[in-house]
Scaffold this active site. Sequence first.
Site, PDB file in Angstrom:
ATOM      1  N   LYS A 106       0.858  -1.199   0.000  1.00  0.00           N
ATOM      2  CA  LYS A 106       0.000   0.000   0.000  1.00  0.00           C
ATOM      3  C   LYS A 106       0.880   1.230   0.000  1.00  0.00           C
ATOM      4  CE  LYS A 106      -4.486   0.833   0.259  1.00  0.00           C
ATOM      5  NZ  LYS A 106      -5.578  -0.077  -0.161  1.00  0.00           N
ATOM      6  N   GLY A 218     -20.968   6.649   2.299  1.00  0.00           N
ATOM      7  CA  GLY A 218     -19.885   6.965   1.362  1.00  0.00           C
ATOM      8  C   GLY A 218     -20.404   7.141  -0.051  1.00  0.00           C
ATOM      9  N   GLY A 220     -18.032   7.787  -2.644  1.00  0.00           N
ATOM     10  CA  GLY A 220     -16.822   7.755  -3.481  1.00  0.00           C
ATOM     11  C   GLY A 220     -16.969   6.664  -4.522  1.00  0.00           C
ATOM     12  N   ASN A 221     -15.867   6.218  -5.059  1.00  0.00           N
ATOM     13  CA  ASN A 221     -15.878   5.213  -6.111  1.00  0.00           C
ATOM     14  C   ASN A 221     -16.664   3.959  -5.692  1.00  0.00           C
ATOM     15  OD1 ASN A 221     -15.069   4.227  -8.660  1.00  0.00           O
ATOM     16  ND2 ASN A 221     -13.522   2.981  -7.658  1.00  0.00           N
ATOM     17  N   GLY A 223     -18.950   3.554  -2.900  1.00  0.00           N
ATOM     18  CA  GLY A 223     -20.332   3.803  -2.477  1.00  0.00           C
ATOM     19  C   GLY A 223     -21.234   4.223  -3.623  1.00  0.00           C
TER      20      GLY A 223
HETATM   21  N1  GLU Z   1      -7.307   0.175  -3.581  1.00  0.00           N
HETATM   22  C1  GLU Z   1      -8.025  -1.024  -3.869  1.00  0.00           C
HETATM   23  C2  GLU Z   1      -8.079  -1.927  -2.648  1.00  0.00           C
HETATM   24  O1  GLU Z   1      -7.923  -1.501  -1.537  1.00  0.00           O
HETATM   25  C3  GLU Z   1      -7.494  -1.723  -5.096  1.00  0.00           C
HETATM   26  C4  GLU Z   1      -6.079  -2.167  -5.003  1.00  0.00           C
HETATM   27  C5  GLU Z   1      -5.502  -2.690  -6.294  1.00  0.00           C
HETATM   28  O2  GLU Z   1      -6.231  -2.741  -7.279  1.00  0.00           O
HETATM   29  O3  GLU Z   1      -4.322  -3.016  -6.294  1.00  0.00           O
HETATM   30  O4  GLU Z   1      -8.375  -3.082  -2.749  1.00  0.00           O
END
Ligand code: GLU
Length: 419
Positions: A106, A218, A220-221, A223
């Site tokens: 992350k 939410g 966002g993308n 919700g």
């Molecule tokens: N940010 C998204 C998650 O938390 C997608 C992560 C990704 O596609 O690598 O699962």
Amino acid sequence: MPEELDPFKISQEQLDTAAELMKLDKEAHAILREPKRIVTVNIPVKMRDNSTKVFTGFRVLYNDARGPGKGGIRFHPQENIDTVKALSAWMTWKCSLANIPFGGAKGGVICDTKSMNGIELENLSRGYMRAISRFIGPRVDVPAPDVYTTPQIMAWMMDEYNEIVGHDEPGVITGKPVGIGGSEGRFDSTAMGGMYVLREAAKLRKLDLRKAKIAIQGFGNAGKFAFEIATKLSKAKVVAITDSQGGVYSEKGLDYGKLSAMKEKTGTIKDYKGAEEITNEELLELDVDVLIPAAIENQVTKKNADKIKADIVLELANGPVTPEADKILFERGILDMPDFLVNSGGVIVSYFEWAQDMDGYYWDEKDVYQKLDKIITKSFNDVIGKQKGFKGRKITPRDAAYIIAVDRVAKAMKLRGWY
Ligand code: GLU
């Protein structure tokens, strides 16, 4: 931050619980309690008034025993290393549970995107990519979008990486726009995956979704698309939705088109006329069939877990339910489907995107959704199967999901000779 709300402590506690239940080897447990690598970067960025501002960012590779690291990048004013560490651990379990060939990672940058213009955002995105470029790559660690990062940001980052390595390398990052290596179906894949899980959970609870009332926290993308898909595909009624400033409730059900147009125009839905105004806290306690926390961490805690009235909680956000709340919901008979199952649709389609990029061969949307459905439905069945088959002790769906995911990572580490 109180210890019980520290996301990294929470992720370790969840792992410890699973480790105890599954009698995990001590060595594997010790390796899995900490990230493999943490990178902190300070990025000088040219701002619109020609000044230079320094932004701090992180990239954490939690574990890569099952494949390259995988996980999004968050641009958030309150970003901090403990949250990024926790999220990288959750990515590890998410990819493992979905059984896709990635580890977990992350990233995050402390910044307020709402106060930045396009040029500043582009400069920051390119600067962050330059700073982390030697720690990522299609076979090393593959970033993606997350809170407040977009396909456009992924496009800039890919472009910067290509300049650095001197050739086209679309598989370095996922969540890109279609046409420059992005996948069909990626933009709403998190919500779509969540809706497939909801379909299965509803079957299990004998809930007719066409008669169900849903509340979503939410816009966002995750919700927003959950709202759209739930209304259009499942024909369910979304009676309440909020964004970070608050939201609205209507017994009769809310209109997706009107609310998303309003959000687009004014930046918030809270002033929507024709429905009752509610706060984020009130939304969680509404008398609905399905509650979908789709915003941020620590929303259902020991303070409000006994007031939740939904029959199914669908964790579309990362970490919205604390371990204490988890226990309370379980004791109260509420089916709480864990985040790293519910929201795995995003990373599953990221995997498809990466595979398409590595192959140079692209699929259509129908293909993507079908393959997503197959993988996530299997994960759901694996979790429920493990929960039922776990003799002697009653375990939560989250514990069952952890046991499956941790076991796969531990086996991969063992095979590689890490312990
Ligand atoms: N940010 C998204 C998650 O938390 C997608 C992560 C990704 O596609 O690598 O699962």
